[in-house]
Design an enzyme around this catalytic site. Structure first.
Site, PDB file in Angstrom:
ATOM      1  N   ASN A  70      -4.526   6.057  -1.599  1.00 41.40           N
ATOM      2  CA  ASN A  70      -4.175   6.530  -0.144  1.00 41.40           C
ATOM      3  C   ASN A  70      -3.339   7.835   0.072  1.00 41.40           C
ATOM      4  O   ASN A  70      -3.481   8.271   1.025  1.00 41.40           O
ATOM      5  CB  ASN A  70      -3.266   5.392   0.446  1.00 41.40           C
ATOM      6  N   SER A  78       0.890  -1.291  -0.016  1.00 36.90           N
ATOM      7  CA  SER A  78      -0.080  -0.266   0.040  1.00 36.90           C
ATOM      8  C   SER A  78       0.970   1.191  -0.154  1.00 36.90           C
ATOM      9  O   SER A  78       0.438   2.342  -0.412  1.00 36.90           O
ATOM     10  CB  SER A  78      -0.924   0.110   1.396  1.00 36.90           C
ATOM     11  N   GLU A 123      -4.792  -0.537  -8.333  1.00 37.01           N
ATOM     12  CA  GLU A 123      -3.708   0.729  -8.888  1.00 37.01           C
ATOM     13  C   GLU A 123      -2.563  -0.208  -9.448  1.00 37.01           C
ATOM     14  O   GLU A 123      -2.110  -1.035  -8.622  1.00 37.01           O
ATOM     15  CB  GLU A 123      -3.413   1.606  -7.727  1.00 37.01           C
ATOM     16  N   HIS A 128      -1.910  -2.859  -6.602  1.00 37.38           N
ATOM     17  CA  HIS A 128      -2.524  -2.388  -5.167  1.00 37.38           C
ATOM     18  C   HIS A 128      -4.121  -2.687  -5.265  1.00 37.38           C
ATOM     19  O   HIS A 128      -4.801  -1.979  -6.099  1.00 37.38           O
ATOM     20  CB  HIS A 128      -2.241  -0.892  -4.946  1.00 37.38           C
TER      21      HIS A 128
END
Ligand SMILES: NC(=O)c1ccc[n+]([C@@H]2O[C@H](COP(=O)([O-])OP(=O)(O)OC[C@H]3O[C@@H](n4cnc5c(N)ncnc54)[C@H](O)[C@@H]3O)[C@@H](O)[C@H]2O)c1
Length: 290
Positions: A192, A120, A153, A141
């Site tokens: 994120n 992450s 991702e 991801h």
């Protein structure tokens, strides 16, 4: 050539979800855990996810039985030598992942094999540099829960080859039917990088008494049309999981917006991890074992 034999290292939340989706897509999957007990827990998680897919009508009886036949579980990383695509899903600890990538690149000798990480917040360039073949390393991801979240991702390092990117995107979009966004190899990628500062700001707001947890969440659901407020998002993902990602991003960027507020640490110490323990910022009726 599209990947048919998938290796998944780590069969926890993400590894099990990815394995189940690959099995549902008709691929062969071997999951490698940190030991025999971890591999058996992974089997339990994957089978539960296949059962859920079956109950929801995403796979029929024959597909459920066939998926189980194509699933293998073990604790020997050398068993990944015959895979044509390997996905790492071990905990978010830099040293653990670096060691694993160094070893994986030696075990899986065929240079056509993609080595993907579900990290992450760690650098894909860093993971690639731990191997003798950084061109084959890429970030994928996925989002939790993997079976229902449509996004992945895709993160290329400066070394990732076009062939690696093509093969990774083909697995994700054609075999698994997910949507992708491509992101630079920067801490937090797209989602994120936007989400963590927002969640930490919501925790600080609650901590400083500006409004109650309920009203902070109502502000964002009723005022902005978000399906969940930020503190409910923390409860859904897990306070401990988010705190680990925030810390990793803070150490990667030095950006104080990622700093974990004391309130979040206190709730984690009290065992209030969110929905999975029945209590986080909010209370939930049914707790599930984590
Ligand atoms: N949980 C999420 O919401 C989420 C979302 C997106 C990405 N991620 C990322 O996915 C990765 C995995 O996270 P998770 O939530 O599935 O973690 P987890 O703790 O649920 O699972 C990790 C698994 O890896 C196993 N493991 C540990 N060391 C190992 C080793 N050396 N070899 C093989 N197996 C080993 C553990 O036994 C465990 O089963 C992390 O990098 C995390 O940042 C997590």
């Amino acid at each position: 050539m599209s990947a048919r034999r998938i290796g998944v290292v780590g069969g926890g939340t993400m590894g099990a979800g990815i394995a189940a989706e690959c099995l549902r897509a008709g691929l062969g999957v071997r999951v490698v855990g940190s030991g025999p007990a971890s591999a058996e827990r992974a089997r339990g998680r994957v089978m539960a996810l296949l059962d859920r897919a079956h109950t929801k009508g995403r796979i029929d009886d024959a597909q459920r039985a066939d998926a189980e036949r194509r699933a293998e579980f073990g604790a020997d990383p050398d068993a990944l030598a015959d895979r044509d695509f390997v996905i790492e899903a071990v905990p978010e600890e830099r040293e653990t992942k670096l060691r694993l990538f160094t070893a994986l690149a030696k075990t899986v000798e065929d240079p056509a094999v993609v080595l993907a990480s579900t990290t992450s917040s760690l650098s894909i360039t860093d993971l690639g540099n731990a191997t003798s073949r950084p061109g084959d390393v890429i970030g994928l991801h996925f989002f939790n829960p993997v079976p229902t979240m449509p996004l992945v991702e895709v993160i290329r390092s400066t070394h990732t080859t076009d062939q690696t990117a093509r093969r990774a995107e083909s697995l994700v979009t054609e075999a698994l039917g997910k949507k992708i966004v491509r992101a630079e190899d920067r801490s937090g990628f797209v989602v994120n990088a936007l989400l963590i500062p927002y969640l930490m700001a919501a925790v600080r707001m609650c901590e400083s008494g500006v409004a109650t947890a309920e009203d902070i969440d109502r502000g964002m659901t009723l005022g902005c049309g978000h399906p969940l407020g930020p503190l409910a998002v923390l409860d859904l993902i897990g306070l401990d999981v988010i705190a680990d990602v925030a810390r990793s991003m803070e150490s990667g960027t030095g950006d104080a917006r990622h700093a974990v507020p004391p309130l979040l640490d206190r709730l984690i110490e009290e065992g209030r991890l969110g929905r999975k323990t029945g209590h986080g910022f909010h209370r939930y009726d049914t707790a599930r074992a984590s």
